[in-house]
Design a protein around this motif. Sequence first.
Motif, short mmCIF file in Angstrom:
data_model
loop_
_atom_site.label_atom_id
_atom_site.label_comp_id
_atom_site.label_asym_id
_atom_site.label_seq_id
_atom_site.Cartn_x
_atom_site.Cartn_y
_atom_site.Cartn_z
N VAL A 52 0.83 -1.20 0.00
CA VAL A 52 0.00 0.00 0.00
C VAL A 52 0.87 1.25 0.00
CG1 VAL A 52 -1.68 1.31 1.34
CG2 VAL A 52 -1.92 -1.16 1.13
N MET A 53 1.89 1.23 0.83
CA MET A 53 2.78 2.39 0.92
C MET A 53 3.48 2.65 -0.42
SD MET A 53 5.80 3.05 3.68
CE MET A 53 6.73 4.59 3.73
N ALA A 54 3.92 1.56 -1.07
CA ALA A 54 4.60 1.73 -2.36
C ALA A 54 3.64 2.28 -3.41
CB ALA A 54 5.19 0.39 -2.80
N ALA A 55 2.40 1.79 -3.38
CA ALA A 55 1.41 2.25 -4.37
C ALA A 55 1.11 3.74 -4.19
CB ALA A 55 0.13 1.43 -4.25
N LEU A 56 0.96 4.16 -2.93
CA LEU A 56 0.66 5.58 -2.68
C LEU A 56 1.86 6.46 -2.97
CD1 LEU A 56 -1.46 5.37 0.60
CD2 LEU A 56 -2.24 5.58 -1.76
N GLU A 57 3.04 5.99 -2.59
CA GLU A 57 4.24 6.79 -2.81
C GLU A 57 4.50 7.00 -4.29
OE1 GLU A 57 7.63 5.35 -0.77
OE2 GLU A 57 9.00 6.84 -1.61
N GLN A 71 6.77 9.36 3.95
CA GLN A 71 6.87 8.14 4.76
C GLN A 71 6.50 8.42 6.22
OE1 GLN A 71 10.88 6.96 3.93
NE2 GLN A 71 10.43 6.32 1.84
N GLN A 72 6.92 9.58 6.74
CA GLN A 72 6.58 9.91 8.11
C GLN A 72 5.08 10.12 8.29
OE1 GLN A 72 9.02 13.30 8.92
NE2 GLN A 72 10.91 12.12 9.08
N LEU A 73 4.48 10.81 7.32
CA LEU A 73 3.04 11.06 7.42
C LEU A 73 2.24 9.78 7.20
CD1 LEU A 73 2.74 14.49 5.58
CD2 LEU A 73 2.62 14.03 8.02
N PHE A 74 2.72 8.91 6.34
CA PHE A 74 2.04 7.63 6.12
C PHE A 74 2.00 6.83 7.41
CE2 PHE A 74 0.53 4.22 3.44
CZ PHE A 74 0.93 3.07 4.12
N ASP A 75 3.16 6.78 8.08
CA ASP A 75 3.23 6.04 9.34
C ASP A 75 2.29 6.63 10.38
OD1 ASP A 75 6.80 5.49 9.03
OD2 ASP A 75 5.10 4.30 8.33
N ALA A 97 -4.45 14.19 20.48
CA ALA A 97 -3.01 14.27 20.20
C ALA A 97 -2.44 12.89 19.97
CB ALA A 97 -2.28 14.92 21.37
N SER A 98 -1.55 12.80 19.02
CA SER A 98 -0.84 11.55 18.79
C SER A 98 0.26 11.41 19.82
CB SER A 98 -0.24 11.56 17.38
OG SER A 98 0.62 10.47 17.25
N LYS A 99 0.46 10.22 20.32
CA LYS A 99 1.49 9.99 21.33
C LYS A 99 2.76 9.45 20.72
CE LYS A 99 -1.97 9.14 24.87
NZ LYS A 99 -2.47 8.19 25.88
N THR A 100 2.80 9.45 19.40
CA THR A 100 3.99 8.90 18.75
C THR A 100 5.19 9.80 19.00
OG1 THR A 100 2.59 8.03 17.02
CG2 THR A 100 4.96 8.15 16.58
N PRO A 101 6.23 9.30 19.64
CA PRO A 101 7.36 10.14 19.97
C PRO A 101 8.39 10.20 18.86
CG PRO A 101 7.65 7.98 20.95
CD PRO A 101 6.36 7.94 20.19
N ALA A 102 8.09 9.61 17.69
CA ALA A 102 9.11 9.51 16.66
C ALA A 102 9.55 10.89 16.20
CB ALA A 102 8.55 8.72 15.47
N GLN A 103 10.82 10.97 15.79
CA GLN A 103 11.37 12.21 15.28
C GLN A 103 10.86 12.44 13.87
OE1 GLN A 103 13.27 14.41 16.86
NE2 GLN A 103 13.13 13.19 18.75
N ARG A 104 10.29 13.58 13.62
CA ARG A 104 9.77 13.89 12.31
C ARG A 104 10.34 15.21 11.84
NH1 ARG A 104 4.67 12.34 14.88
NH2 ARG A 104 4.15 10.21 14.30
N SER A 105 10.32 15.40 10.52
CA SER A 105 10.81 16.64 9.95
C SER A 105 9.83 17.76 10.27
CB SER A 105 10.94 16.50 8.43
OG SER A 105 9.67 16.39 7.85
#
Length: 407
Positions: A52-57, A71-75, A97-105
């Motif tokens: 799915v990610m490859a198709a959208l990208e 990729q960050q927004l997809f996740d 609020a999202s609790k995802t602590p991942a580093q994003r641009s």
Amino acid sequence: MVLGDARAGKFAENLTGFGRMLRRAGLRVDTSRIKLAQQALTQVDLGARIEVMAALESTLVSRHQDREVFQQLFDAYFKDPEIARQLLAQLLPQSKASKTPAQRSPRAQEALHVINQPNRKTPQPREDEIKLDAAMSASDRERLRHADFEGLSASEYRLVERLAREIPLSLPRHNARRYRAANRGDQIYWPGLMRELARHDGEFLEIARVTRQTQPLPLLVLVDVSGSMERYARLLLAFLHQATHDLRQTRRAVFAFGTQLTNLNKAFRLDDADAMLASVNEAVPDFGGGTLISEAIRCLRQQYRHAIVGNRSIVLIISDGLDTGDPAMLDEQMAWLCGQARRTVWLNPLLRYDEYQPLAGGAQVLARRVDQMLAIHNLAHLESLASALSQLLHRTKRSHPRSRSLS
């Protein structure tokens, strides 16, 4: 991975919401791409996240520098179906609020900022607030096009910075040393002619010719990052990064100067503009300080002389000219710089004032030495920069100081 809730018939809505988020992050996503993405998803297994990610990208991303943001927004978007449903419910003001602590641009964080807002029953945008969405009206876009960078609000500044990245800068071209085969030309392409003779038993049907290749003129940019230019530096750096992306290998040199010269070429080789700006923040030690243009040119002369390519370079000096150094020394350094360049242009934001006169010592030197002085205080002037440079090359280069020309 949960891609919305296709079984409940909400698949298309989820995909539309995701497309809006990508637009908010600066990706060039329109309805035709959304439709193409829907068609692509019918050809993959919706239970396989990577497919799915490859198709959208492949259908929604058109530039290399947007891949990381996608990729960050997809996740973030497809990780939690609750967030997806909240986004569909207008994507915005009442999401948790999202609790995802991942580093994003920064671009991804800004696009997701709407999710992180606390619950509000009746959001009341300020009267002067501009929504960071592609739904911006034509009148808003036109107003921002002529708005002075100095007077922008925080939200307007972010939007103008994004619009500035989309402005192209076609540099004038010149004849290169190398030739290429062509249908027309003033010289015969002998290898091609010999092959033609060999193929047709000593006869030829047409004469192969060659013509000179053309390439953009080398560009040297000196950006003032002193306190008085703080409002312009970031925005103009983002503009130059995208507008001169094709010249990044060999024909573009960018330096920042305040009280000293800083080489920004390494930062400008990064594909993503946000990563470039973060790298510049780390590299520039005197951001927001004073201005010593003569010292910067002296350093350029001693350490980076190769940045000026054989009297062919176009030199852009982005500064308000409020130099605190010795005008005599600046005059000496400017004489050398202008003598090495094909054309020297001073991009001065103070030209937004109709009655502006270069009365400061440093400004007088710059105005006397450069080939032209141009305003650079809004998007409209950024758009006209390419044509102004092209017209400048058709003028005779002056060999001695003369009066300035305002534009």
